[in-house]
Write an enzyme that holds these catalytic residues in place. Sequence first.
Site, PDB file in Angstrom:
ATOM      1  CG  ASN A 110      -1.810   1.189   1.332  1.00  0.00           C
ATOM      2  OD1 ASN A 110      -2.396   1.599   0.316  1.00  0.00           O
ATOM      3  ND2 ASN A 110      -1.963   1.765   2.507  1.00  0.00           N
ATOM      4  CG  HIS A 112      -0.381   5.955   4.894  1.00  0.00           C
ATOM      5  ND1 HIS A 112      -1.760   5.944   4.998  1.00  0.00           N
ATOM      6  CD2 HIS A 112       0.064   6.742   5.903  1.00  0.00           C
ATOM      7  CE1 HIS A 112      -2.116   6.689   6.040  1.00  0.00           C
ATOM      8  NE2 HIS A 112      -1.028   7.183   6.595  1.00  0.00           N
ATOM      9  CB  SER A 139       5.269   5.074   4.138  1.00  0.00           C
ATOM     10  OG  SER A 139       5.673   6.084   5.019  1.00  0.00           O
ATOM     11  CG  ASP A 148      -2.376   3.078   7.151  1.00  0.00           C
ATOM     12  OD1 ASP A 148      -2.429   2.485   6.061  1.00  0.00           O
ATOM     13  OD2 ASP A 148      -3.157   3.989   7.465  1.00  0.00           O
TER      14      ASP A 148
END
Length: 191
Positions: A110, A112, A139, A148
């Site tokens: 992912n 972020h 990130s 996260d």
Amino acid sequence: MAERAPGDQRRVAILISGRGSNMRALIEQSSGYQVVLVASNKPQAPGLDYARGAGIPTWTWDSKGVAREEFEAALDRALRDHRVGTIALAGYMRLLSSRFVEQWGGRIVNIHPSLLPKYPGLDTHARAIAARDTVAGCSVHIVTEKVDAGKVLGQIEVAIEAGDDASALEQRVLEAEHRLYPKALREFVRQ
Ligand code: GAR
């Protein structure tokens, strides 16, 4: 026991819910991996048009009102049909169940918009400005059951300038995201 993802890990699916600018960066800068599917839980997500125009297969189902288990079972089938080995979330705003995350055995990443572990969740830029931070950033991390919180694969720092509001900062961080994500994904699929 976590299952292994079925496909070659260089075969990437991108999951989006909206604009898809990170998806576009991943497609435009794809080398070392191949984007074989773009999937969305929002059939009207603007990013889908770009994917279609680029000749990439798309899959969508409006997740509103659909049980998470049912939605994820259908998504999982589409991913396996396309022999996907790595899932890249790019502004995908529906939480994935721990079952789904476990089934994909560490093969979901992912992007972020903060320097994790700072500011997981939403409104990252406003929170960084309110805290009088001097540096923000983005990130790329591995997705785990906790939001996260998975291992960070790469980060880019972006200076917070005097007079920045959340939207000015967001714009500069987004440009950094577009540089970071393709590079981090390229390195991740080699592992
Ligand atoms: C990006 O800034 C991404 O980092 C963020 O949503 C935006 C999506 O933009 N993701 C998250 O906040 C996930 N927690 P995009 O659709 O143009 O890529």
